[in-house]
Design an enzyme around this catalytic site. Structure first.
Site, short mmCIF file in Angstrom:
data_model
loop_
_atom_site.label_atom_id
_atom_site.label_comp_id
_atom_site.label_asym_id
_atom_site.label_seq_id
_atom_site.Cartn_x
_atom_site.Cartn_y
_atom_site.Cartn_z
N ARG A 10 20.29 77.37 -42.27
CA ARG A 10 19.30 76.41 -42.65
C ARG A 10 19.60 76.24 -43.99
NH1 ARG A 10 13.94 79.53 -40.85
NH2 ARG A 10 12.90 78.16 -42.10
N ARG A 50 8.01 78.28 -52.35
CA ARG A 50 7.18 78.84 -51.47
C ARG A 50 6.22 79.94 -51.92
NH1 ARG A 50 11.72 78.26 -46.69
NH2 ARG A 50 11.53 76.03 -46.25
N ARG A 77 18.85 85.28 -44.36
CA ARG A 77 18.29 84.64 -43.03
C ARG A 77 18.59 83.41 -42.76
NH1 ARG A 77 11.94 85.32 -42.05
NH2 ARG A 77 12.62 87.33 -42.62
N ARG A 125 -6.37 80.75 -45.22
CA ARG A 125 -5.49 80.25 -46.12
C ARG A 125 -6.32 79.58 -47.35
NH1 ARG A 125 -0.11 80.30 -45.13
NH2 ARG A 125 0.41 80.11 -42.62
N LYS A 141 5.60 90.48 -42.25
CA LYS A 141 4.37 90.40 -41.70
C LYS A 141 4.52 90.48 -40.27
CE LYS A 141 2.46 86.55 -43.25
NZ LYS A 141 3.77 86.07 -43.98
#
Length: 200
Positions: A133, A144, A127, A88, A13
């Site tokens: 992470r 998610r 990523r 949202r 996005k």
């Protein structure tokens, strides 16, 4: 040119928002940017949001809505804008309707980046490894995506009913996706601009 851009985490996005805004000379507006700007500037809304974040709580809708209302009233939004991360929920859809009505403007359209879920998981895992992470596991990322789908489906249905939704294939090379986004926007611009329908 007043657009909403939606898509699951990792769909690109941010990349597509930057391309659209460069092409059409409109600002990209994300709720994250609005939050950071208000907190950094110590605005009353930023101070309120910071209190909730420091307490580990969600920032209430009324604070988020007020920040969006304030941002869309800035002079650089007169020619248009692209919203990323808002609305949202259906409640936020209704509030955005009110904001746009007060500004006497209409949405041009809503773009949804449709991407392959497994490809997104691989991209986000890569990523996460690059950014160190370890908490971003396959299960967390998939959850998610599920939450995004649950939250976004009602919004997409609402905007589809209004005739201003365009689904864009978000798979493949970035420049190819950008071309598809431009084509979708061209189709949306040729449609009659729908007046907001105040729900509830």
């Amino acid at each position: 040119m007043r657009l909403i851009l939606m898509g699951p985490p990792g769909a690109g996005k941010g990349t597509q928002a930057a391309a659209v805004c460069h092409l059409y000379g409109i600002p990209a507006i994300s709720t994250g940017d609005i939050f950071r700007a208000n907190v950094a500037d110590r605005t009353p809304l930023g101070i309120s949001a910071q209190k909730h974040m420091d307490a580990g709580e969600y920032v209430p809708d009324e604070v988020t809505n007020a920040m969006v209302r304030d941002r869309l009233a800035h002079p650089d939004c007169e020619r248009g804008f692209l919203l990323d991360g808002y609305p949202r929920t259906l409640d936020q859809v209704m509030e955005l309707d009110r904001i746009l009505t007060d500004l006497d403007v209409r949405l041009t359209g809503v773009l949804v980046l449709d991407t392959d879920a497994d490809a997104l998981i691989q991209r986000l895992l890569a990523r996460a490894e690059q950014e160190g992470r370890p908490d971003d596991t396959r299960d967390v990322i998939r959850r998610r995506q599920e939450v995004y789908a649950e939250q976004t489906a009602p919004l997409a249905s609402e905007y589809d009913l209004r005739g201003i939704l365009a689904t864009v294939d978000g798979n493949g090379r970035v420049d190819h996706v950008t071309d598809r986004v431009r084509t979708a926007i061209a189709h949306l611009r040729r449609r009659p601009v729908a007046a907001p329908v105040l729900l509830g």
